[in-house]
Design an enzyme around this catalytic site. Sequence first.
Site, short mmCIF file in Angstrom:
data_model
loop_
_atom_site.label_atom_id
_atom_site.label_comp_id
_atom_site.label_asym_id
_atom_site.label_seq_id
_atom_site.Cartn_x
_atom_site.Cartn_y
_atom_site.Cartn_z
CD GLN A 72 -3.05 -0.72 2.22
OE1 GLN A 72 -3.13 -1.44 3.19
NE2 GLN A 72 -3.81 0.34 2.06
CG HIS A 73 0.42 3.53 2.46
ND1 HIS A 73 -0.86 4.00 2.66
CD2 HIS A 73 0.65 2.66 3.48
CE1 HIS A 73 -1.37 3.45 3.75
NE2 HIS A 73 -0.48 2.63 4.27
CG ASP A 77 0.08 -5.24 1.60
OD1 ASP A 77 -0.70 -4.36 2.03
OD2 ASP A 77 1.30 -5.18 1.78
#
Length: 498
Positions: A85-86, A248
């Site tokens: 992520q991110h 994830d």
Amino acid sequence: MTNQQLFLGIDCGTQGTKAIILDAVSGRVLGQGAAAHKLISGANGRREQDPAQWLDALTLATRRALLAANVDGQAILGIGVSGQQHGLVLLDHQGKVLRPAKLWCDTETVEENDRLLKHLGGEKGSLERLGVVIAPGYTVSKLLWTQEQHPEIFSHIAHVLLPHDYLNYWLTGRSCSEYGDASGTGYFNVRTRQWDLQLLRDIDPSGRLQAALPELIDAHAPVGTVLPNIAGHLGINPRARVSSGGGDNMMGAIGTGNIKPGAITMSLGSSGTIYAYVDQPKVSPDAAVATFCSSSGGWLPLICTMNLTNVTGVIRELFDLDIECFNALVTQAPIGAEGVCMLPFLNGERVPALPHATGSVLGLNMTNLTQANLCRAVVEGTTFGLRYGLDLLRDNGLQSRSICLIGGGSKSQVWRQIVADTMNTPVICTEQSEAAALGAAIQAAWSTSWANGHEDSLSDLCERCVKLDLASETLPIAENVMASQQAYERYRQHVATL
């Protein structure tokens, strides 16, 4: 040959990409493959990766999984992609990557995040406006950083994508995003499930960022079919449907059957995460709890610690220990490591919120400074961060009858016992430890089923494909629970002094 329905699940993580082949009829994983990535590390906490590596790793992992499963790639009906992520992937108008992707664990943008948080009215303002408190790892501060540090690159931005969005774009040519992963950008409202366009206009009044946003799609909606040249390159069916995919953690939730209230998933990966499904966006007043959307239609209150197997790995390298020797040493030391306490904040920390913290080892004396105590202290210290997070989730009304453990650390019997004792809750693993890749494959099957008039619900698919490993079930031991509680309280006192 029995009737099969084959799906490819991809999980692009920090350390590598995994691929699995799932038969959604029998619920069996027929084969898997993996390929590693390298990290670009620099001063100020820079943590980046070249997205070209992800494409190579996806290709290699897919070919290895097809080989291991001994199936024809032309039989693959759908693909689901899970991603770390991110991360920020920037493309120009030709779809070319403009610079290495800044990752979730990058702390170079702490100052930009502080300024953005102030702009939003602090933690309270961020919670009211977005439903989450933006943290340094989130995507939004990476955009501001790029604008200020690399204005030339910024001026060429045509697409702003997360890692899994970028893989979907490469597979299908379509730029879109799904609510779960979008929740971690810092410019998405988790209650209304919409982009916060004003926040991006505040960063760049020209509207460039707003124009570069991917289209938002529902969790069950497909992104499209695989581009013919990519299908040829991967050796798979060009009519394979690519599902929305997700972060994830969202895919790990599906891969552990965590799609209705009552279950808790805990991931012992590079970072540590705990999350639980809820069907309403009940936003916690605590800044550490991120009420992200799930990739199954609900919400997924989640806490994430920045330091887990990445830190145990550093200690193993320091002493040149393989996993077996490391685990044996952890077992040798008593609970509480004879007073040795490690605050394992080598990457800074998000929970507890200490972005500028560094790691420390406390409580050392002439007799307790042993290899075994240091090994135990690092496992306990990282687990205590998760305990701190679980208490926050419990304060928020989440029930935990048992915890489903996933990630590399869950393979260790000694670590499972430490988790069960520290949380005072039974733990169990899934048979398939690559829960995010499995979740991605299940979501792909769900997306295909949706298109075929709902032959299978997500719940049906999880029931068939997610299997618990009964041999891994670990119960808390009463006297251990008491000793762990004392060690945890000591950890809390040390953290309070930071």
